[in-house]
Write a protein that holds these residues in place. Structure first.
Motif, PDB file in Angstrom:
ATOM      1  N   ALA A  44      61.673  20.555  21.049  1.00 35.61           N
ATOM      2  CA  ALA A  44      61.710  21.845  20.342  1.00 35.61           C
ATOM      3  C   ALA A  44      62.853  22.731  21.215  1.00 35.61           C
ATOM      4  CB  ALA A  44      60.697  22.523  20.323  1.00 35.61           C
ATOM      5  N   LEU A  45      62.696  22.633  22.771  1.00 40.35           N
ATOM      6  CA  LEU A  45      63.736  23.491  23.585  1.00 40.35           C
ATOM      7  C   LEU A  45      65.253  23.165  23.220  1.00 40.35           C
ATOM      8  CD1 LEU A  45      61.442  23.583  26.790  1.00 40.35           C
ATOM      9  CD2 LEU A  45      62.198  25.507  25.061  1.00 40.35           C
ATOM     10  N   GLU A 100      55.818  31.575  28.994  1.00 39.45           N
ATOM     11  CA  GLU A 100      55.277  32.789  28.740  1.00 39.45           C
ATOM     12  C   GLU A 100      55.961  34.107  29.391  1.00 39.45           C
ATOM     13  OE1 GLU A 100      51.000  32.583  29.805  1.00 39.45           O
ATOM     14  OE2 GLU A 100      50.612  31.482  27.856  1.00 39.45           O
ATOM     15  N   HIS A 101      56.378  33.532  30.653  1.00 43.92           N
ATOM     16  CA  HIS A 101      57.378  34.447  31.560  1.00 43.92           C
ATOM     17  C   HIS A 101      58.524  34.088  31.671  1.00 43.92           C
ATOM     18  CE1 HIS A 101      52.918  34.326  32.853  1.00 43.92           C
ATOM     19  NE2 HIS A 101      52.905  35.783  33.147  1.00 43.92           N
ATOM     20  N   GLN A 110      58.519  27.602  19.156  1.00 47.65           N
ATOM     21  CA  GLN A 110      57.825  26.178  18.632  1.00 47.65           C
ATOM     22  C   GLN A 110      57.196  25.661  19.909  1.00 47.65           C
ATOM     23  OE1 GLN A 110      60.014  23.738  16.116  1.00 47.65           O
ATOM     24  NE2 GLN A 110      58.477  21.952  16.410  1.00 47.65           N
ATOM     25  N   ALA A 111      58.147  25.319  20.974  1.00 51.98           N
ATOM     26  CA  ALA A 111      58.041  24.900  22.175  1.00 51.98           C
ATOM     27  C   ALA A 111      56.704  25.533  22.883  1.00 51.98           C
ATOM     28  CB  ALA A 111      59.096  24.826  23.227  1.00 51.98           C
ATOM     29  N   ALA A 112      56.672  26.908  23.050  1.00 60.21           N
ATOM     30  CA  ALA A 112      55.340  27.629  23.510  1.00 60.21           C
ATOM     31  C   ALA A 112      54.048  27.354  22.756  1.00 60.21           C
ATOM     32  CB  ALA A 112      55.700  29.118  23.512  1.00 60.21           C
ATOM     33  N   ALA A 113      54.314  27.349  21.553  1.00 61.43           N
ATOM     34  CA  ALA A 113      53.291  26.984  20.731  1.00 61.43           C
ATOM     35  C   ALA A 113      52.613  25.744  20.963  1.00 61.43           C
ATOM     36  CB  ALA A 113      53.424  27.168  19.136  1.00 61.43           C
ATOM     37  N   LEU A 114      53.497  24.701  21.044  1.00 58.75           N
ATOM     38  CA  LEU A 114      52.957  23.237  21.363  1.00 58.75           C
ATOM     39  C   LEU A 114      52.437  23.186  22.684  1.00 58.75           C
ATOM     40  CD1 LEU A 114      56.040  21.174  19.933  1.00 58.75           C
ATOM     41  CD2 LEU A 114      53.651  21.265  19.078  1.00 58.75           C
TER      42      LEU A 114
END
Length: 244
Positions: free
Chosen positions: A55-56, A84-85, A63-67
């Motif tokens: 995704a990245l 997140e940061h 999408q990557a953060a959700a996974l």
């Protein structure tokens, strides 16, 4: 059999009690760390990691953060914390999250390290006290043979017990350290990959911005190669990390 063990323990002298305490402490830590690493293996999700990297690579940060969010995989937890940061202290967030995971993985290993050093020393102390006890009866013909042999037996039993505990503790200690080193490598690789991926996404966003009058006249030709080069580099890095 139980009587033999108890008799041997008693013949080892008073020093056998602290030796017994070290053995119980070692067994407790080994059992706890074994349970932790079994759970770590069960929590590891290589497929989700590959999905995050993919995704990245395609620029889909959300999408990557959700996974990665809510995962019990320590590597994915570090990735999630970093994403997140990503707009603030990105590197600091990754380092702090990785340090917390490594602290959990290396918990109580210092106890095993101390026991490996302490147990032989306790055995050596038992040797000294046993020999001292044996020499107290040298010269007394009536009781010399029995008591001298008892003192020597105390010295040998204490030494053997201390060495046995140290050797049996050394094996799991070395294994846990190797697993900790491997986890450190995976966390470092994940942090590097996330940093490279986000850098490539920023380059892509800049180069794909609305063309200015200068770029419309043809000045944007050299810049269009940047996204392709960045994409090729991150594809190589992420593919290597996923295979590892």
């Amino acid at each position: 059999m139980s009587n033999l063990v108890i008799d041997t323990f008693i013949k080892g002298g008073p020093i056998m009690w602290p030796i017994l305490a070290t053995s119980l402490a070692a067994l407790t830590v080994i059992a706890e760390r074994t349970r932790w690493w079994v759970h770590f293996h069960l929590r590891s999700d290589r497929r989700a990691r590959a999905g995050v990297y993919a995704a990245l690579e395609n620029g889909r940060v959300g999408q990557a953060a959700a996974l990665a969010a809510g995962s019990s995989d320590p590597v994915l937890r570090v990735i999630s914390h970093g994403l997140e940061h990503r707009d603030a202290e990105f590197k600091v967030a990754l380092q702090n999250s990785a340090a917390a995971e490594l602290e959990r993985a290396g918990r109580f290993l210092n106890v095993l390290d101390v026991i490996i050093t302490l147990a032989p020393l306790l055995g050596l102390l038992g040797t000294v006290t046993g020999i001292m006890r044996a020499f107290q009866f040298v010269g007394d013909a009536e009781v010399a043979a029995i008591n001298v042999s008892g003192g020597i037996a105390e010295a040998l039993i204490a030494t053997a017990a201390g060495l046995a505990i140290a050797m049996l503790t050394l094996l799991p200690f070395s294994y846990f350290n190797s697993r900790l080193a491997r986890l450190t490598f995976h966390l470092q690789t994940a942090a590097n990959n996330i940093e490279i991926a986000l850098g490539a996404i920023r380059v892509r966003e800049i180069t794909e911005a609305p063309a200015t009058a200068a770029t419309a006249a043809g000045d944007n030709q050299p810049e269009t190669a940047a996204p392709a080069a960045a994409s090729a580099a991150i594809h190589h890095e992420l593919g290597h990390a996923t295979a590892a």
